[in-house]
Design an enzyme around this catalytic site. Sequence first.
Site, PDB file in Angstrom:
ATOM      1  N   ASP A 177     -54.570  37.574   7.893  1.00 39.42           N
ATOM      2  CA  ASP A 177     -53.898  36.417   6.983  1.00 39.42           C
ATOM      3  C   ASP A 177     -54.765  36.765   4.926  1.00 39.42           C
ATOM      4  OD1 ASP A 177     -52.054  36.382   5.038  1.00 39.42           O
ATOM      5  OD2 ASP A 177     -51.611  33.838   5.668  1.00 39.42           O
TER       6      ASP A 177
ATOM      7  N   GLU B  42     -55.018  33.740  -2.670  1.00 42.53           N
ATOM      8  CA  GLU B  42     -54.889  32.731  -1.868  1.00 42.53           C
ATOM      9  C   GLU B  42     -56.240  31.988  -0.810  1.00 42.53           C
ATOM     10  OE1 GLU B  42     -51.522  34.154   1.081  1.00 42.53           O
ATOM     11  OE2 GLU B  42     -51.891  31.779   1.980  1.00 42.53           O
TER      12      GLU B  42
ATOM     13  N   GLU C  48     -42.173  33.308  10.132  1.00 47.47           N
ATOM     14  CA  GLU C  48     -42.566  32.581   9.689  1.00 47.47           C
ATOM     15  C   GLU C  48     -41.180  31.064   8.864  1.00 47.47           C
ATOM     16  OE1 GLU C  48     -45.462  32.879   6.397  1.00 47.47           O
ATOM     17  OE2 GLU C  48     -47.354  32.694   7.407  1.00 47.47           O
TER      18      GLU C  48
HETATM   19  C1  GCV Z   1     -45.009  34.311   1.169  1.00 47.44           C
HETATM   20  C2  GCV Z   1     -49.232  33.729   4.187  1.00 47.44           C
HETATM   21  C3  GCV Z   1     -48.613  32.433   3.694  1.00 47.44           C
HETATM   22  C4  GCV Z   1     -47.734  32.640   2.561  1.00 47.44           C
HETATM   23  C5  GCV Z   1     -47.453  33.646   2.474  1.00 47.44           C
HETATM   24  C6  GCV Z   1     -46.762  34.378   4.081  1.00 47.44           C
HETATM   25  C7  GCV Z   1     -46.248  35.876   4.271  1.00 47.44           C
HETATM   26  O1  GCV Z   1     -49.177  33.040   5.275  1.00 47.44           O
HETATM   27  O2  GCV Z   1     -49.747  31.554   2.736  1.00 47.44           O
HETATM   28  O3  GCV Z   1     -47.254  32.123   1.690  1.00 47.44           O
HETATM   29  O4  GCV Z   1     -45.377  32.845   2.612  1.00 47.44           O
HETATM   30  O5  GCV Z   1     -48.661  34.762   3.888  1.00 47.44           O
HETATM   31  O6  GCV Z   1     -47.468  37.095   3.660  1.00 47.44           O
HETATM   32  O7  GCV Z   1     -44.933  35.893   3.853  1.00 47.44           O
END
Ligand code: GCV
Length: 721
Positions: free
Chosen positions: A386, A414, A312
């Site tokens: 995720d 989340e 990411e």
């Molecule tokens: C900390 C998901 C979440 C992100 C998070 C990522 C990760 O994509 O939406 O906010 O980033 O996981 O675990 O690195």
Amino acid sequence: MHLFRKIVFSVILFLAFFNVIAFSESGYRLWLRYDIISDPVLLQKYRNSIRGYIYSGNSQIINVAKKEIMKGLSGLLGSEIPEISKIKNESIILAGTPADSKIILSLKLAEDLKTTGEEGFIIRTVKYRKTKIIVISANTDKGILYGTFFFLRLLQTHTDISNLNIIEAPKVKVRILNHWDNLNRTVERGYAGLSLWDWDTLPDSLPERYTDYARTNASIGINGTVLTNVNANARVLTLEYLKKVAALANVFRPYGIKVYLTARFSAPIEIGKLKSADPLDPEVINWWKKKIDEIYSYIPDFGGFTVKANSEGQPGPQNYNRSHADGANMLADALAPHGGIVMWRAFVYDNNIPEDRAKQAYNEFVPLNGKFRNNVLIQVKNGPVDFQPREPFHPLFGAMPETNVMPEFQITQEYLGASVHLVYLAPLFEECLKSDTYAKGNGSLVASVIDGSLFGNNITAMAGVANTGNVENWTGHPFGQANWYAFGRLAWNPYEKSETIADEWIRMTFSNDSDCIEPIKKIMMQSRENCVNYMTPLGLHHIMYAGHHYGPGPWVNRGRRDWTSVYYHKADSNGIGFDRTTAGSDAVSQYFSPVKDIFNNVETCPENLLLWFHHLPWDFKMKSGKTLWEEICIKYHQGVNAVRQMRKDWDLMKGCIDSQRFEQVRELMAKQERDATIWRDACILYFQTFSRRPIPAGLEKPLHPLDYYINHKYSDIPGIK
Ligand code: GCV
């Protein structure tokens, strides 16, 4: 006891028993409330069994253990229990290691202590001279601290302590929270206010909350905390911040908690002014070595790093055509002389790779099996996408036998309703831990991969992404506390049952009255399945609102392909679901047989994962005899109806707990029902545009047209913009 105090105490007791005063409670004390034992008979029994305590040893850890027993006993028993120096004839608690206590040495616990390692303990009722005493012993002071909290839990849960014989040792070595906290105090995916760490006022100001954070974690055996977000800021590695980190480490140390940081891979460039962060470049290697030596000069027991690399948008070794092993090992080598570890995350996927996202971590990491240093762990999310309400277990569990692999669970919600929805997550964690990977045949549970028993790993760990913030009750939703608690208990023992954990938590947090425990437990135990039903039933996944992930967004089709919902549900006029069978993306082949075959075959694939693995026609016949379309509609309705029922059940809890927490939960449940209904109606209406079938007779019709849901904003949800 002083006469006046006795009178006040008796009046309080009387009022409490007859529920005359509606106590109000903020929730700040979490499960360490230590209110007086409400059952007078039991209270008297406890008082008779505990007339004093002796703690041998004089370390910082023993001192906080002593403080805790004093606080706990005086609260639970309603009067101060004296610390004594010698046993005469009274029933007491005697705590200490055999090295520190001659009496304990004489009790010949050596054989049993061989099984308790560095952090375990024994709690035993023994006869000493003419009286029964309760011994808390361990090989280390840390074991005594954990034994102390365990003992207090026995009282808090109204357990019979007349004949104790407990031997406990954690099954996982590093039990750690990951805070996704930024240096400006925002918290990524945080729904409980600002970060606990007030970087501005550190290192000088150390509010009591830091100590309470440490106490709370120690009470459930958590022994590490990663202070910063995995989307890392290199600044935390500068001297200015290291001093602040050291101040926190000093507060946490007496509670057996080590601090860890996230390492931004490009830190040598950003704060070291180097031209590169190539892990094989000698200058870079040297920079990290010096930086790590510097960290240890401030924090001698620094735990190590968590790293999100090449994921990411985070920088990583692949920017220099190096592998994850090259990157992780470079850091591991610099940490090794100090005893530090690297937790290298396997949450990697790339939109430019035309491969099913669910397969990418496995594809990248399995070829690296055996190439990581001993002090590296690969940190794997519980499922391959995720943190969804339901995913199959991640196929990397069991697939890297010569590598230390640890799970990462998300305690913060989340994808499960933030701090608004009551969702007890232990059943989700347990489902993953109890999954059989078949890596070494029948019985190769995920739990046995991560506790090291399956492959004999030298180091084991479990991480949970924290749900804490600076709101008064720490987690926003009062039941969010249960998820923090459950994570700690499962990290200590990954084979523990979520129901047992719920029982303990309810007793300590709300009430020991079975009329309260059972209904609350029922609410908790069903809550995760309810959430799955009104959000993502039958294996649907990642169809949340883009960005904040709180509400539904099955229509999301813009932006990165692997962040859209349409990528995951693949609904069209023929049917719905992601074909991950051998005829599709073949993600099933990342699992060992027979798991692979079970998932691959539509007849044997568990229905709760059906659309994760199969793309099926709308008229596909389900086990219930209904069509897939009908079943989807029914599940969404079941989810909402269950929330309605939960609200009714909760209303009956009035009087069981204080009015403040009761009302807070009540209000949150109303929002939960509102938003669960939005989930239901939005998803059914959207999928209906493909199925072109009516909503089955007898089910409620959606309240609004689809457009309403597409344009809906979630303005009153903490942490959601
Ligand atoms: C900390 C998901 C979440 C992100 C998070 C990522 C990760 O994509 O939406 O906010 O980033 O996981 O675990 O690195």
